[in-house]
Design an enzyme around this catalytic site. Sequence first.
Site, PDB file in Angstrom:
ATOM      1  NE  ARG A  91      -2.435  -1.390   3.491  1.00  0.00           N
ATOM      2  CZ  ARG A  91      -1.910  -0.648   4.461  1.00  0.00           C
ATOM      3  NH1 ARG A  91      -1.946   0.663   4.413  1.00  0.00           N
ATOM      4  NH2 ARG A  91      -1.353  -1.227   5.508  1.00  0.00           N
ATOM      5  CE1 TYR A 230       0.295  -6.055  -1.749  1.00  0.00           C
ATOM      6  CE2 TYR A 230      -0.783  -4.067  -0.973  1.00  0.00           C
ATOM      7  CZ  TYR A 230      -0.295  -5.337  -0.735  1.00  0.00           C
ATOM      8  OH  TYR A 230      -0.426  -5.881   0.520  1.00  0.00           O
ATOM      9  N   GLY A 231      -2.724  -5.534  -4.267  1.00  0.00           N
ATOM     10  CA  GLY A 231      -4.042  -5.798  -3.677  1.00  0.00           C
ATOM     11  C   GLY A 231      -4.612  -4.681  -2.826  1.00  0.00           C
ATOM     12  CE  LYS A 239      -6.066  -3.737   4.712  1.00  0.00           C
ATOM     13  NZ  LYS A 239      -6.118  -4.258   6.070  1.00  0.00           N
ATOM     14  CG  HIS A 259      -7.237  -2.916  10.092  1.00  0.00           C
ATOM     15  ND1 HIS A 259      -5.924  -2.499  10.234  1.00  0.00           N
ATOM     16  CD2 HIS A 259      -7.211  -3.886   9.150  1.00  0.00           C
ATOM     17  CE1 HIS A 259      -5.153  -3.187   9.420  1.00  0.00           C
ATOM     18  NE2 HIS A 259      -5.900  -4.038   8.752  1.00  0.00           N
ATOM     19  CB  SER A 281      -0.972  -3.807   7.641  1.00  0.00           C
ATOM     20  OG  SER A 281      -2.242  -3.332   7.251  1.00  0.00           O
ATOM     21  CB  CYS A 283       0.650  -6.229  13.839  1.00  0.00           C
ATOM     22  SG  CYS A 283       1.837  -4.948  13.417  1.00  0.00           S
ATOM     23  N   GLY A 284      -0.342  -9.608  12.941  1.00  0.00           N
ATOM     24  CA  GLY A 284      -0.856 -10.844  13.516  1.00  0.00           C
ATOM     25  C   GLY A 284      -2.350 -11.104  13.465  1.00  0.00           C
ATOM     26  CG  ASN A 287      -0.187 -15.855  11.969  1.00  0.00           C
ATOM     27  OD1 ASN A 287       0.255 -17.001  11.997  1.00  0.00           O
ATOM     28  ND2 ASN A 287       0.159 -14.988  11.037  1.00  0.00           N
ATOM     29  CG  ASP A 306      -7.685  -7.091   6.788  1.00  0.00           C
ATOM     30  OD1 ASP A 306      -6.731  -6.870   7.550  1.00  0.00           O
ATOM     31  OD2 ASP A 306      -7.910  -6.396   5.780  1.00  0.00           O
ATOM     32  CG  ASN A 397       3.027  -6.444   1.974  1.00  0.00           C
ATOM     33  OD1 ASN A 397       2.388  -6.958   2.902  1.00  0.00           O
ATOM     34  ND2 ASN A 397       2.467  -5.607   1.097  1.00  0.00           N
ATOM     35  NE  ARG A 399      -0.002  -8.651   2.253  1.00  0.00           N
ATOM     36  CZ  ARG A 399      -0.599  -8.121   3.316  1.00  0.00           C
ATOM     37  NH1 ARG A 399      -1.691  -8.668   3.802  1.00  0.00           N
ATOM     38  NH2 ARG A 399      -0.093  -7.077   3.916  1.00  0.00           N
ATOM     39  CG  PHE A 525       2.975 -17.838  15.833  1.00  0.00           C
ATOM     40  CD1 PHE A 525       2.468 -17.241  14.684  1.00  0.00           C
ATOM     41  CD2 PHE A 525       4.301 -17.597  16.165  1.00  0.00           C
ATOM     42  CE1 PHE A 525       3.258 -16.423  13.877  1.00  0.00           C
ATOM     43  CE2 PHE A 525       5.107 -16.778  15.363  1.00  0.00           C
ATOM     44  CZ  PHE A 525       4.582 -16.202  14.214  1.00  0.00           C
TER      45      PHE A 525
HETATM   46  P1  GDP Z   1      -1.938  -9.271   9.631  1.00  0.00           P
HETATM   47  O1  GDP Z   1      -1.417  -8.516   8.451  1.00  0.00           O
HETATM   48  O2  GDP Z   1      -2.280  -8.364  10.773  1.00  0.00           O
HETATM   49  O3  GDP Z   1      -3.032 -10.204   9.278  1.00  0.00           O
HETATM   50  O4  GDP Z   1      -0.714 -10.143  10.189  1.00  0.00           O
HETATM   51  P2  GDP Z   1      -0.359 -11.702   9.989  1.00  0.00           P
HETATM   52  O5  GDP Z   1      -1.183 -12.583  10.861  1.00  0.00           O
HETATM   53  O6  GDP Z   1      -0.359 -12.012   8.548  1.00  0.00           O
HETATM   54  O7  GDP Z   1       1.116 -11.720  10.560  1.00  0.00           O
HETATM   55  C1  GDP Z   1       2.108 -10.821  10.100  1.00  0.00           C
HETATM   56  C2  GDP Z   1       3.469 -11.327  10.477  1.00  0.00           C
HETATM   57  O8  GDP Z   1       3.578 -11.421  11.897  1.00  0.00           O
HETATM   58  C3  GDP Z   1       3.743 -12.720   9.934  1.00  0.00           C
HETATM   59  O9  GDP Z   1       5.074 -12.786   9.513  1.00  0.00           O
HETATM   60  C4  GDP Z   1       3.519 -13.606  11.129  1.00  0.00           C
HETATM   61  O10 GDP Z   1       4.264 -14.788  11.072  1.00  0.00           O
HETATM   62  C5  GDP Z   1       3.926 -12.726  12.309  1.00  0.00           C
HETATM   63  N1  GDP Z   1       3.183 -13.054  13.535  1.00  0.00           N
HETATM   64  C6  GDP Z   1       1.835 -13.245  13.648  1.00  0.00           C
HETATM   65  N2  GDP Z   1       1.498 -13.581  14.918  1.00  0.00           N
HETATM   66  C7  GDP Z   1       2.650 -13.589  15.639  1.00  0.00           C
HETATM   67  C8  GDP Z   1       2.957 -13.852  17.022  1.00  0.00           C
HETATM   68  O11 GDP Z   1       2.101 -14.158  17.838  1.00  0.00           O
HETATM   69  N3  GDP Z   1       4.269 -13.728  17.388  1.00  0.00           N
HETATM   70  C9  GDP Z   1       5.234 -13.390  16.482  1.00  0.00           C
HETATM   71  N4  GDP Z   1       6.488 -13.293  16.919  1.00  0.00           N
HETATM   72  N5  GDP Z   1       4.991 -13.159  15.182  1.00  0.00           N
HETATM   73  C10 GDP Z   1       3.713 -13.234  14.752  1.00  0.00           C
HETATM   74  P1  PGA Z   2      -3.142  -6.382   5.961  1.00  0.00           P
HETATM   75  O1  PGA Z   2      -3.743  -5.570   4.733  1.00  0.00           O
HETATM   76  O2  PGA Z   2      -1.661  -6.200   5.922  1.00  0.00           O
HETATM   77  O3  PGA Z   2      -3.780  -5.719   7.148  1.00  0.00           O
HETATM   78  O4  PGA Z   2      -3.519  -7.820   5.827  1.00  0.00           O
HETATM   79  C1  PGA Z   2      -3.493  -5.765   3.404  1.00  0.00           C
HETATM   80  C2  PGA Z   2      -3.080  -4.518   2.684  1.00  0.00           C
HETATM   81  O5  PGA Z   2      -3.920  -3.630   2.492  1.00  0.00           O
HETATM   82  O6  PGA Z   2      -1.907  -4.391   2.306  1.00  0.00           O
HETATM   83 MN    MN Z   3      -3.929 -10.234   7.379  1.00  0.00          MN
END
Ligand code: GDP
Ligand code: PGA
Ligand code: MN
Length: 617
Positions: A91, A230-231, A239, A259, A281, A283-284, A287, A306, A397, A399, A525
Site C-alpha cells: 500500500r 497491488y491488492g 481497505k 480493521h 497490517s 501484526c498478527g 494468524n 481483517d 509483504n 501475499r 502464535f
Molecule cells: P496481519 O497482516 O495483521 O493479518 O498479520 P499476519 O497474521 O499475517 O502476521 C504478520 C506477520 O507477523 C507474519 O510474519 C507472522 O508470522 C507474524 N506473527 C503473527 N502472529 C505472531 C505472534 O504471535 N508472534 C510473532 N512473533 N509473530 C507473529
Molecule cells: P493487511 O492488509 O496487511 O492488514 O492484511 C493488506 C493490505 O492492504 O496491504
Molecule cells: Mn492479514
Amino acid sequence: SPAQTDAGLNDERPTAALPGANSTRHAGLAAWVAEIAELTQPDRIHWVDGSDEEYARLTAELVEAGTLVRLNDEKKPNSFWARTDPSDVARVEERTFICSVDEADSGPTNNWMDPAEMKAIMTELYRGSMRGRTMYVIPFCMGPLTADKPMFGVEITDSAYVVASMRIMARIGADVLEKMGSDAPYVPCLHSVGAPLEAGQTDVAWPCNPEKYIVQFPEERMIWSYGSGYGGNSLLGKKCYSLRIASAMARDEGWLAEHMLILKLISPEKKVHYIAAAFPSACGKTNLAMLDPTLEGWEVETLGDDIAWMRFGEDGRLYAVNPEFGLFGVAPGTGWKTNPNAMRTIEKGNSLFTNVALTDDGDVWWEGYSEVPPNHLTDWKGRDWTPDSDELSSHPNSRFCTPIKQCPIIADEYEDPNGVPISAILFGGRRATTVPLVTEARDWAHGVFMGATLSSETTAAAVGQVGVVRRDPMAMLPFIGYDAGDYFNHWITVGKDNDASKLPKIFYVNWFRKDEAGKFVWPGFSENGRVLKWVIERLQGKAAAVETSIGHVPTPDAIDISGLDLSLEALQVALNVDDEEWKAEIPLIEEWFAKIGDKVPAALRVELDTLKQRLGA
Ligand code: GDP
Ligand code: PGA
Ligand code: MN
C-alpha cells in the site's frame, strides 16, 4: 501507419458500440459504465459474471501474458503464482487521499486535496488509460447478499489480475448484479493500472504506473484508484470501501467499520465467546483469526481476518460481520508450525500467490513456509535463488489470496448477515518494549484511550521505513475515512449511547515484546490462546490481575503456561509494567493528541491525566 489511425479512431468510437456495452437493467450503473468507457477508451467491456469458466479463461489469459504461472495441480490445485513490478509491492500511504469537500473533515492524519481538483487531475490520467485493454465491470457485495441492506459496490478495472483476486476476496458477479436490480445504491470504484497500450505495443507482465493515486471521496461514497495493481491499492472492496468509505458511513449511521479479525472461542465447558481484534497490517490478525490453541480443550473458529463491521443489535450487544469473502494474508512467517490452518486453507488450492518464490516442482515457498528451504527456487524477482543467497526469496509483504470458506475452521456463523455478538475487543501492536503481553481496560473510555494511543512499529505492508514506532489508533491510521478526532468521538459516543454492561470489554495485547538479546519473550502464535483464556476468565470474573498504572495486568500465575517451555522469569518480562518506560510514552501521547488537536474528546484527555497521575508524571 495503420496502427496510429486505429488509435485515433478509438477516440471517436461511441461507447454503445463497444463489444460488451449495456449489460444491465440498472440504468444508473449502465450510465456510469458508459461514461467511464468514454473516458478511458478500452477496446472492449466485459461484465464479470464470477463463473468458473470465466475464471478459467481469465487466468489462462494471464498465464499467456506472463502475469501468472500456473502451479502444479498436485501441490496447489487451480492456483497461480504472480510477480509484481518490484516497485508495486505494498500500500502507498503517501499517495492515499481522503478527498472530503471540507479539508477539516479529512483531518490531520490523512492526505487531502479538494475533490474537484483531484477529479480534474485524475480525469486526465484516466483519459485513454484503458486503451488496448479490456474494461472489466465487477459487481460485488461486501458481506452476505442476504443482508437486509446488502452493501453493493461495482469495480471497473483494466486488470484481469484484479478480477481474479476480487473473485476470491468478495462476493462478485451475476448474482450480485441480479440482486442490485434496477436501482440499488452502490459504491462506484474505478481502478486503472494506468498503462494504456497503443496498437501493436506488447504488454509487460505487470503493467502499472509510477504515478499512483488511491483516492476516497467520502461524501460521494466513491473510490478512484490509479497506477497500482497491488491488492491493498487495487482490490477496492477491501481497505478502500470496507474501511475508508465504510468508516464514514458508520460515523453517519452509528456503527463501526474496523480493521479487526473476528474469532469464535470455545472453552472446554463448550461456552462460546466471540472476540474482535485490531492490529496494524502485518501484526498478527490473520494468524490470531486462525489460531490452533495448544491449550487442552480450547477451540477457535474463524469468522474474519481483517475487517469487522459492527452494529448494535436489539439486545444491546455489539454484533460483528466480516464483509470479505477471502483471506489476503502475509505469506512470510506462515507455516505448519505457526499457522497450520492457513496452510490447510491454501493447500485446497483456488489461490493466488503474489511475490513469493516458486519451487522447481511448481509449488510456492517463502521464508517460514518450512524450516529447510529447497535447494533451488525462483525468487519473487524471477531470479535463481539458493539457500546461500543474500536476499530473501520472497518479498516481506508477499501475499496469499485464498477463499475464506476453504479454511477448515470457518465458523458456521460466517454467513449470518446479523453477525456475532462480541464479548471482547483486543487492540494490539508490535512493540519491542514497554507494552505488556495483555492489559485489561478499566472501562470503555479507558479502552478507547488504549486504542486511540495504540503504537506499533511500521511493517512492510506499506511502502516506507520498517520498524519505526508510530501511533496507529485502533490500527486504523491508514484507514480512517475522516477526521481522527471525530473518529475518537464516535467511539466514545457509541459507548455512551449503549448499555455499558453489554459493551465488549477492551484489552491491549502485545505479542512482540523482546528481551535484551532481541528475542521475542512470548512464544506467540498458537500460544496466544493462553492469553485468550485469561481474557475470557476476566469476563467471567475468574482470573487474577494486578491493577497497574496502565490497567489490569495478569499476575504471572493467572496465565496458564502448563506444558509450555517458558520460564517464570520470561513470563514476568512479558507482563512487566515499567512506570519509567511508560513515563517516556507520555510526551509521545501528548504530541499525538496535539496533532489531533481540538477534537480530542474530553474523555480521552481525562484518561491521559489519570495515566499521568498514576505514573506520577
Ligand atoms: P496481519 O497482516 O495483521 O493479518 O498479520 P499476519 O497474521 O499475517 O502476521 C504478520 C506477520 O507477523 C507474519 O510474519 C507472522 O508470522 C507474524 N506473527 C503473527 N502472529 C505472531 C505472534 O504471535 N508472534 C510473532 N512473533 N509473530 C507473529
Ligand atoms: P493487511 O492488509 O496487511 O492488514 O492484511 C493488506 C493490505 O492492504 O496491504
Ligand atoms: Mn492479514
